[in-house]
Design a protein around this motif. Structure first.
Motif, PDB file in Angstrom:
ATOM      1  N   PRO A  84      -5.690 -11.613   7.665  1.00  0.00           N
ATOM      2  CA  PRO A  84      -4.440 -11.646   8.444  1.00  0.00           C
ATOM      3  C   PRO A  84      -4.564 -11.008   9.828  1.00  0.00           C
ATOM      4  O   PRO A  84      -3.975  -9.972  10.124  1.00  0.00           O
ATOM      5  N   LEU A  85      -5.377 -11.663  10.673  1.00  0.00           N
ATOM      6  CA  LEU A  85      -5.532 -11.247  12.062  1.00  0.00           C
ATOM      7  C   LEU A  85      -5.271 -12.460  12.952  1.00  0.00           C
ATOM      8  O   LEU A  85      -5.667 -13.587  12.617  1.00  0.00           O
ATOM      9  N   THR A  86      -4.621 -12.247  14.086  1.00  0.00           N
ATOM     10  CA  THR A  86      -4.371 -13.336  15.026  1.00  0.00           C
ATOM     11  C   THR A  86      -5.646 -13.630  15.801  1.00  0.00           C
ATOM     12  O   THR A  86      -6.645 -12.905  15.715  1.00  0.00           O
ATOM     13  N   VAL A  87      -5.625 -14.687  16.590  1.00  0.00           N
ATOM     14  CA  VAL A  87      -6.781 -15.009  17.428  1.00  0.00           C
ATOM     15  C   VAL A  87      -7.028 -13.906  18.448  1.00  0.00           C
ATOM     16  O   VAL A  87      -8.115 -13.797  19.008  1.00  0.00           O
ATOM     17  N   PHE A  88      -6.000 -13.075  18.683  1.00  0.00           N
ATOM     18  CA  PHE A  88      -6.155 -11.960  19.616  1.00  0.00           C
ATOM     19  C   PHE A  88      -6.722 -10.724  18.925  1.00  0.00           C
ATOM     20  O   PHE A  88      -6.927  -9.693  19.557  1.00  0.00           O
ATOM     21  N   GLY A  89      -6.912 -10.802  17.611  1.00  0.00           N
ATOM     22  CA  GLY A  89      -7.448  -9.654  16.893  1.00  0.00           C
ATOM     23  C   GLY A  89      -6.398  -8.673  16.439  1.00  0.00           C
ATOM     24  O   GLY A  89      -6.729  -7.594  15.939  1.00  0.00           O
ATOM     25  N   SER A  90      -5.119  -9.022  16.571  1.00  0.00           N
ATOM     26  CA  SER A  90      -4.054  -8.114  16.131  1.00  0.00           C
ATOM     27  C   SER A  90      -3.591  -8.515  14.732  1.00  0.00           C
ATOM     28  O   SER A  90      -3.965  -9.562  14.212  1.00  0.00           O
ATOM     29  N   LYS A 118      -1.499  -9.934  11.690  1.00  0.00           N
ATOM     30  CA  LYS A 118      -0.693 -11.146  11.556  1.00  0.00           C
ATOM     31  C   LYS A 118       0.138 -11.056  10.283  1.00  0.00           C
ATOM     32  O   LYS A 118      -0.402 -10.910   9.190  1.00  0.00           O
ATOM     33  N   SER A 119       1.461 -11.140  10.422  1.00  0.00           N
ATOM     34  CA  SER A 119       2.357 -11.024   9.280  1.00  0.00           C
ATOM     35  C   SER A 119       3.254 -12.247   9.180  1.00  0.00           C
ATOM     36  O   SER A 119       3.621 -12.848  10.195  1.00  0.00           O
ATOM     37  N   SER A 120       3.617 -12.586   7.933  1.00  0.00           N
ATOM     38  CA  SER A 120       4.641 -13.599   7.710  1.00  0.00           C
ATOM     39  C   SER A 120       5.980 -12.881   7.614  1.00  0.00           C
ATOM     40  O   SER A 120       6.054 -11.664   7.772  1.00  0.00           O
ATOM     41  N   LYS A 121       7.044 -13.613   7.339  1.00  0.00           N
ATOM     42  CA  LYS A 121       8.351 -12.969   7.224  1.00  0.00           C
ATOM     43  C   LYS A 121       8.409 -12.033   6.016  1.00  0.00           C
ATOM     44  O   LYS A 121       9.201 -11.092   5.990  1.00  0.00           O
ATOM     45  N   GLU A 122       7.556 -12.280   5.000  1.00  0.00           N
ATOM     46  CA  GLU A 122       7.508 -11.375   3.846  1.00  0.00           C
ATOM     47  C   GLU A 122       6.708 -10.119   4.144  1.00  0.00           C
ATOM     48  O   GLU A 122       6.885  -9.084   3.497  1.00  0.00           O
ATOM     49  N   GLY A 123       5.818 -10.192   5.125  1.00  0.00           N
ATOM     50  CA  GLY A 123       4.959  -9.068   5.464  1.00  0.00           C
ATOM     51  C   GLY A 123       3.508  -9.497   5.471  1.00  0.00           C
ATOM     52  O   GLY A 123       3.191 -10.688   5.435  1.00  0.00           O
ATOM     53  N   LEU A 124       2.599  -8.548   5.499  1.00  0.00           N
ATOM     54  CA  LEU A 124       1.160  -8.817   5.508  1.00  0.00           C
ATOM     55  C   LEU A 124       0.639  -8.702   4.082  1.00  0.00           C
ATOM     56  O   LEU A 124       0.744  -7.635   3.465  1.00  0.00           O
ATOM     57  N   LEU A 146       2.719  -5.697   3.027  1.00  0.00           N
ATOM     58  CA  LEU A 146       2.952  -4.501   3.837  1.00  0.00           C
ATOM     59  C   LEU A 146       3.913  -4.818   4.968  1.00  0.00           C
ATOM     60  O   LEU A 146       3.797  -5.858   5.618  1.00  0.00           O
ATOM     61  N   ASP A 147       4.849  -3.921   5.186  1.00  0.00           N
ATOM     62  CA  ASP A 147       5.755  -4.051   6.330  1.00  0.00           C
ATOM     63  C   ASP A 147       5.081  -3.378   7.521  1.00  0.00           C
ATOM     64  O   ASP A 147       5.214  -2.172   7.731  1.00  0.00           O
ATOM     65  N   VAL A 148       4.339  -4.167   8.267  1.00  0.00           N
ATOM     66  CA  VAL A 148       3.519  -3.627   9.353  1.00  0.00           C
ATOM     67  C   VAL A 148       4.370  -2.929  10.415  1.00  0.00           C
ATOM     68  O   VAL A 148       3.957  -1.934  11.006  1.00  0.00           O
ATOM     69  N   ALA A 149       5.572  -3.439  10.639  1.00  0.00           N
ATOM     70  CA  ALA A 149       6.427  -2.878  11.692  1.00  0.00           C
ATOM     71  C   ALA A 149       6.786  -1.425  11.431  1.00  0.00           C
ATOM     72  O   ALA A 149       7.067  -0.677  12.371  1.00  0.00           O
TER      73      ALA A 149
END
Length: 598
Positions: free
Chosen positions: A475-481, A483-489, A563-566
């Motif tokens: 679960p990483l974006t192309v930017f390397g950060s 990435k979460s869905s609405k449920e979380g990571l 996980l709730d990354v926020a």
């Protein structure tokens, strides 16, 4: 210096008061529009950027490769400050506001504050250690504020002073306690212990009919209910006693506290729970003990106990509960002719909270047990009573598929390895984590021996076996950060499972007998199958993922893997991102090693 700068988050939470002042006086604020370049390759490192609001991406000099993505509370570019020159370009993805800390101030703090410097270490283990130490200090303070109440007071056995020694001894044995309070007509309370009784009868020659009041120790050291638990421990230490009497507001006995119990309340409740399990004579008593396990997990976690230690301790407790249930339910005549096996996370010793049952039974080849299936159905139902839900895939002893003789298990494993289809791979993965916990433990060779014989260096089968580890995207974006869905990571699919199954595959290839992932990693490093640094980073990443998931589950979502990354602090987001990059690199090496193509 703007006041909103928060020094309570890592790495600034380890600064001294003078360093905080120095930092705040030196900080400046800068605003960047979307598309602005903050740092160019070759720029001298002049300041540390700490994002207040917005987002920044880190890219290669030609802009073709994206290395990372930074957002609120993240900081960069430390390598430029330490090496003197920036290697990558940093540009704002949206309007961004940053704190700027001058290089000379950052470097002064960096070189004089070991904890601050350690935060920027690229080794995941050392970075996590610093965070754990900070949590342990906080939990020590919480322990010191815990009060003596009914949740931690033990019942006290009270006897009259004219009771004969032999009667008092019989009462202590019946109550399974090692001391008793002695009351006399004057209200002068004393105490007798097993040591008192031993000395009185053997060394001093007292007759068994002598009243206990004559050998009791006085005065009894007392503490009040509602006082701090820490004060009770100090009083025991100063008075050189192992027990104190707890009195209520009227001065009457409310119970007892002993030193091992107080120390366990600081560390864990494990020894108390182990005694409850060992003393259980019925399933109902075992249920009461098993229900205390969740409290143990909370205590361990809240005291900042090392994640791997928590898993080992809870795995031991789970084994004791299941082994006790086995002995209570399986007729004694059959117990030495079969072997109860746990699998999955329980078999690996990596379970913290109770989850689905994953177990099997190995029967001796010559065993004649007509009621076996009925007993196993009762056993599975009992585990449900003890808090272990039935397995959705029916991987449990109530399902005849998972109850076989030793010879049948040997043939089953060989057949599964030979077919190597989707279902057989799933079954092999389950059996690869088999751990015997009750009965004749040597029967486990019926599963482990054919596993090693058929899969060691069997690259064709392992090519299929490893594929589930590569099935889920990190679960990483192309930017390397992150990435979460609405449920979380989803930390299980994205982080935990790829490590566990990838390491499981490599262990089967190399004939490693360990079932625990951390022990497998250590052995793979010893064999040279994994670089020592890679094994260490995978181990630390797995502990991090399990700890973050456990905290989420303890907060009220016991079955959640999201996980709730926020809501993670920036330091933990950074560790999580680092750990997932470790997983991504590991998956790439697995695909290459086992020749798996997309």
């Amino acid at each position: 210096m703007p006041e909103p700068f928060d020094t309570s988050h890592a790495p600034f939470d380890c600064l001294t008061a003078s360093q905080v002042k120095q930092c705040r006086q030196a900080l400046d604020v800068a605003y960047f529009r979307r598309g602005d370049t903050l740092i160019q390759p070759g720029d001298t490192g002049e300041q540390l950027f700490i994002i207040i609001k917005g987002s920044v991406e880190e890219v290669s000099e030609d802009g073709k490769e994206v290395f990372s993505h930074y957002t609120t509370d993240d900081l960069f570019d430390v390598p430029a400050l330490l090496n003197g020159t920036a290697k990558h370009r940093y540009r704002a993805l949206e309007d961004t506001l940053c704190h700027l800390l001058p290089a000379e101030v950052f470097l002064a703090i960096y070189h004089h504050n070991h904890a601050f410097r350690g935060y920027f270490d690229t080794n995941l283990q050392r970075r996590q250690t610093l965070m754990v130490q900070a949590r342990q200090q906080q939990n020590l303070a919480e322990f010191m504020l815990t009060r003596i109440d009914d949740s931690n007071i033990q019942p006290a056995l009270c006897v009259a002073s004219d009771v004969p020694l032999h009667v008092a001894t019989a009462q202590m044995k019946a109550e399974r306690c090692d001391c008793a309070l002695v009351d006399d007509e004057k209200g002068d309370c004393g105490i007798i212990t097993r040591t008192n009784l031993l000395h009185a009868l053997v060394l001093e020659g007292y007759d068994q009919s002598v009243p206990v009041g004559e050998v009791a120790t006085r005065p009894v050291i007392s503490v009040e209910r509602g006082d701090f638990l820490f004060h009770a421990m100090i009083k025991m230490t100063r008075q050189r006693v192992k027990r104190v009497r707890v009195v209520n507001e009227h001065g009457n006995t409310a119970g007892m506290l002993d030193l091992p119990q107080v120390l366990s309340l600081f560390s864990t409740h494990s020894h108390v729970l182990n005694l409850q399990i060992a003393r259980a004579q019925t399933i109902d008593e075992l249920v009461i003990a098993a229900n205390s396990q969740s409290k143990l997990v909370h205590t361990l976690f809240n005291n900042g106990i090392h994640t791997r230690f928590v898993m080992q301790l809870i795995a031991t407790v789970n084994e004791q509960i299941m082994e006790k249930a086995f002995r209570l339910l399986v007729p004694e005549a059959y117990q030495s002719q079969c072997c109860l096996v746990v699998m999955g996370s329980e078999g690996r010793g990596e379970q913290v909270l109770k989850t689905d049952q994953d177990n099997a039974l190995i029967l001796a080849d010559d065993l004649n047990w007509p009621d076996c299936q009925q007993v196993m159905e009762t056993f599975s139902h009992t585990l449900y009573q003890l808090g272990y839900p039935p397995c959705p895939g029916h991987v449990m002893v109530s399902n005849p598929k998972w109850v076989k003789t030793a010879t049948q298990w040997q043939q089953t494993v060989r057949n599964l390895a030979q077919s190597a289809n989707h279902q057989s791979v799933m079954d092999l993965a389950i059996l690869a984590d088999s751990q015997p916990i009750a009965g004749d433990l040597s029967l486990i060779d019926a599963i482990q021996a054919p596993l090693n014989d058929t899969l060691t260096d069997n690259m064709l089968t392992l090519n299929t076996f490893v594929r589930p580890a590569l099935a889920f995207r990190v679960p990483l974006t192309v930017f390397g950060s992150l990435k979460s869905s609405k449920e979380g990571l989803d930390i299980k699919k994205g982080g935990i499972f790829p490590i566990v199954h990838g390491v499981r595959t490599m262990s089967l290839e190399k004939g490693v007998r360990h079932t625990n992932t951390f022990e497998r990693l250590e052995q793979l490093a010893n064999l040279g199958a994994l670089a020592e640094e890679t094994a260490e980073n995978l181990s630390e990443a797995l502990k991090l993922f399990i700890r973050l998931r456990l905290r989420q589950q303890l907060s009220g979502e016991p079955q959640s893997n999201y996980l709730d990354v926020a809501h993670l602090p920036s330091s933990e987001r950074d560790l999580l991102r680092h750990g997932l990059h470790v997983v991504k690199k590991f998956k790439e090496s697995l695909a290459f090693h086992y020749h798996v193509r997309d």
